[in-house]
Scaffold this active site. Structure first.
Site, mmCIF file in Angstrom:
data_model
loop_
_atom_site.group_PDB
_atom_site.id
_atom_site.type_symbol
_atom_site.label_atom_id
_atom_site.label_comp_id
_atom_site.label_asym_id
_atom_site.label_seq_id
_atom_site.Cartn_x
_atom_site.Cartn_y
_atom_site.Cartn_z
ATOM 1 N N GLU A 190 16.066 -16.774 -31.136
ATOM 2 C CA GLU A 190 17.297 -16.787 -30.594
ATOM 3 C C GLU A 190 17.694 -15.482 -29.707
ATOM 4 O OE1 GLU A 190 19.285 -18.438 -34.808
ATOM 5 O OE2 GLU A 190 20.138 -16.469 -33.838
ATOM 6 N N ASP B 51 30.548 -9.674 -34.392
ATOM 7 C CA ASP B 51 29.402 -8.740 -34.535
ATOM 8 C C ASP B 51 29.653 -7.490 -35.170
ATOM 9 O OD1 ASP B 51 26.598 -9.944 -33.680
ATOM 10 O OD2 ASP B 51 27.893 -10.578 -31.817
#
Ligand SMILES: Cc1ncc(COP(=O)(O)O)c(C=O)c1O
Lengths: 398, 276
Positions: free
Chosen positions: B55, B66
């Site tokens: 990824e 995040d």
């Protein structure tokens, strides 16, 4: 100038191509829950009664409409000020805060998170949480904590947990990121009480509805005082809530709607003029105009006023601009200081630096108008919080 | 190759892991980080260590899903000059070197929009990318983008979370392609000591509604977590823990550390460092 044909946003939260729900999956159910709570509250007479009572007897609505005598004489048109600066906590933010706090309580959420730039939304949120006995966490960019230290102290006195945000540009956009991260993590117990007409659907619509009391009152007051509508309605635009709040009641009237953005050091330097100089993009859950680089990274905004220092803007403003229903202009930091002094010395009113931007645009606007014209200006907040910033800008040590 | 084709790289990767009785391992790290040209070396080392797919995190200035580890890495990657052009060049280069594991891009919507959605999917497919994970693009907003991506032969991978209702799970299951990314906790990315106790419940609810492979991500930090995930799902995405390993490794030993970490966390060799 054509009036909008249908009620916006649509069921997907779209204002034309703007708005929507660009958020992580974790938050989608919370957004759906909020929308349904908001819609049932709108149809619930007892919710409306409680809100109206708080707005009248706690916050101080209706706010006066003041004819700015000296400014009118000096500039030409008759200039009226909608006095949101006289509300409890000192700005229009309290209108949408009280409503959202009641909604959160109704959803069984006793913990509130909020972002704040100038600190006005944070103070209003801390106030409502103290009143309703809710836990309050306010995220504020570290740079804004410095600029608006007085409001940080006020929030703490009111019992809020103020958390400085050190990431990114350390201003409002980063405070919003952090508030969303908190919300994602604590979504079961927490309502994110957004302070402007930004964020994913239903926030832009909901905050607009709660702020549109400003324009509804002002419209009725003007009709009462003058027997006619204004030529133009003017407001500063950060996220856009005080501007939408003023504009909404006039959307189908032959009234010019003028939003004043922060041009900071000038449009070719650092600024916060998102509608004037940005491009369509996705930030904080909605598609709207944003300040971004060619790679789609969000740029840091700059304004002397912490409440306008934001590289995004509410999606309805993006639509109003594209539909040419509203005009968007900009005013620099130093022009805003001029507007600030104009109102202090001309009318004996110390405005917040945010609406000082709108005031600063009056001389330019007045050049197109005559004494028969009426200008309605949203004086969205008072200037106490900005004493430090203004003193610094004027080279005065307090 | 087209999405859903049994010959596609993602389907093959899951099939192989399943045949070996283990979850597929999908390490995540930002491109152009720690240095602008670090991407290829890290991918090669991860694949040598046993990664089943990669990824590529594409950095965004405002990564609201995040935690601090990825935020910091993203900020540094942007400062290094991370662009989609550079990501595509690195991907194409790795394909030219015969790296065959599936590649996914994980990121936020705005940089893709700024690049141009149509141009983005075309260039991504040409560079050998297999799928896209856009964390702030729920299926409600994705119709147009998904059509473009599918036409280019790319999987659009959606996310589900512990907060997802059964109706939403059914909706994502209908739109699913490649795999479904199951977010382990309500929260942001970041290291965690334990897997959340409610994870099997989420996986069970999703599994009841789809046969698409399920990958668990957010907080997977140890070989023990990967093993636990392997009992209930088809793959494990390892982000922040992998990013920390890259950050801590001295430049000249980075490839070795990455290889060891992936080998260890994949749990195939219990004696490897990183296994616990
Ligand atoms: C007094 C005042 N006016 C305006 C603003 C800008 O916000 P908005 O554009 O949402 O009204 C702020 C924000 O903090 C404010 O405090």
């Amino acid at each position: 100038m054509s009036a909008p044909r249908e009620a916006l946003p649509d069921a997907d939260g779209r204002f034309g191509g703007f708005g929507g729900r660009y958020i992580p999956e974790t938050l989608m159910p919370a957004i759906a829950e909020l929308e349904s709570a908001y819609r049932s509250a709108a149809a619930d007479a007892s919710f409306q009664r409680e809100l109206d009572d708080l707005l009248a007897n706690y916050a101080g609505r209706p706010t006066p409409l003041t004819l700015a005598q000296n400014l009118s004489e000096q500039l030409g048109p008759r200039i009226y000020l909608k006095r949101e600066d006289l509300l409890h906590t000192g700005a229009h933010k309290i209108n949408a805060v009280l409503a959202q706090a009641l909604l959160a309580r109704g959803m069984g959420k006793r913990r509130i998170v909020a972002e704040t730039g100038a600190g006005q939304h944070g103070v209003a949120t801390a106030t409502a949480c103290a009143l309703l006995g809710m836990e309050c966490v306010v995220y504020m960019g570290a740079e804004d904590v410095r600029r608006q230290s007085l409001n940080v102290f006020r929030m703490k006195l009111l019992g809020a947990d103020v958390r400085p945000v050190h990431s990114g540009s350390r201003t409002l956009k980063d405070a919003i990121n952090e508030a969303i991260r908190d919300w994602v993590t604590n979504v079961a117990t927490t309502h994110y009480l957004i302070g402007s007409v930004v964020g994913p659907h239903p926030y832009p619509e909901m905050v607009r509805d709660y702020q549109s009391v400003i324009g509804r009152e002002a419209r009725a007051q003007l009709l009462e005082l003058e027997g006619r509508l204004p030529t133009a309605a003017v407001a500063c635009v950060g996220g856009g809530s005080n501007a939408i709040g003023l504009f909404h009641a006039f959307r189908d009237d032959p009234v010019r709607l003028i939003g004043v953005e922060a041009a900071g050091e000038g449009l070719d330097g650092r600024h916060a003029a998102t509608l004037s100089r940005g491009a369509p993009g996705v930030l904080h859950g909605a598609r709207s105009y944003v300040l971004q680089d060619p790679q789609g990274q969000i740029l840091e905004a700059h304004s002397i006023s912490a409440g306008l220092d934001y590289p995004g803007v509410g999606p309805e403003h993006a639509w109003l601009k594209l539909a040419e229903r509203a005009e968007y202009v900009s005013v620099t930091d130093s022009e805003a200081l001029g507007g600030f002094e104009l109102l202090c010395q001309g009318e004996g009113i110390i405005p917040a630096l945010e609406p000082a931007h709108a005031v600063a645009y009056l001389p330019t606007l007045a050049e197109e108008l005559g004494p028969e014209d009426i200008v309605l200006l949203n004086l969205s907040g008072r200037g106490d919080k900005d004493m430090g910033t203004v003193a610094e800008a004027l080279g005065v040590t307090l | 190759m087209s999405a859903g084709d049994p010959g596609d790289r993602l389907a093959r990767a899951f099939a192989r892991a399943r045949a070996e009785g283990r979850p597929a391992l999908l390490p995540f790290f930002p491109v152009c980080w720690p240095e602008r040209d670090a991407t290829q070396e890290i991918v090669r080392a991860a694949v040598e260590g046993g990664a089943d797919a990669i990824e590529f995190g594409f950095p965004f200035s405002d990564p609201l899903a995040d935690g601090v580890t990825n935020q910091r890495a993203y900020e540094e990657a942007i400062a290094n000059g991370a662009t989609l052009e550079r990501l595509f060049a690195a991907s194409a280069d790795l394909r030219a070197q015969d790296v065959r594991v599936p590649f996914l891009i994980m990121g936020y919507f705005n940089p893709l929009l700024a690049y141009g959605a149509g141009r983005f999917v075309r260039d991504a497919a040409e560079a050998g990318i297999d799928g896209l994970i856009v964390v702030d693009l729920p299926p409600e907003e994705a119709a147009e983008f998904q059509a473009l991506a599918r036409a280019a032969g790319l999987h659009v991978v959606y996310l589900l979370a512990p907060t997802s209702t059964d109706e939403r799970i059914a909706r994502v299951a209908r739109a699913a392609s490649g795999f479904i990314y199951c977010v382990s906790v309500a929260g942001v990315t970041g290291l965690r000591a334990e897997l959340p106790p409610a994870l099997p419940e989420l996986i069970g609810r999703v599994r009841a509604r789809t046969d698409v492979p399920l990958v668990v991500g957010f907080g997977i930090s140890a070989a023990r977590h990967v093993r636990e995930v392997g009992r209930i799902a088809d793959g494990a995405a390892v982000g922040s823990a992998f990013v920390e390993v890259i950050r801590e490794a001295p430049r000249e030993r980075r490839a070795e550390r990455v290889r060891e970490f992936v080998r260890g966390i994949a749990g195939r060799d219990p004696a490897a460092p990183g296994a616990d």
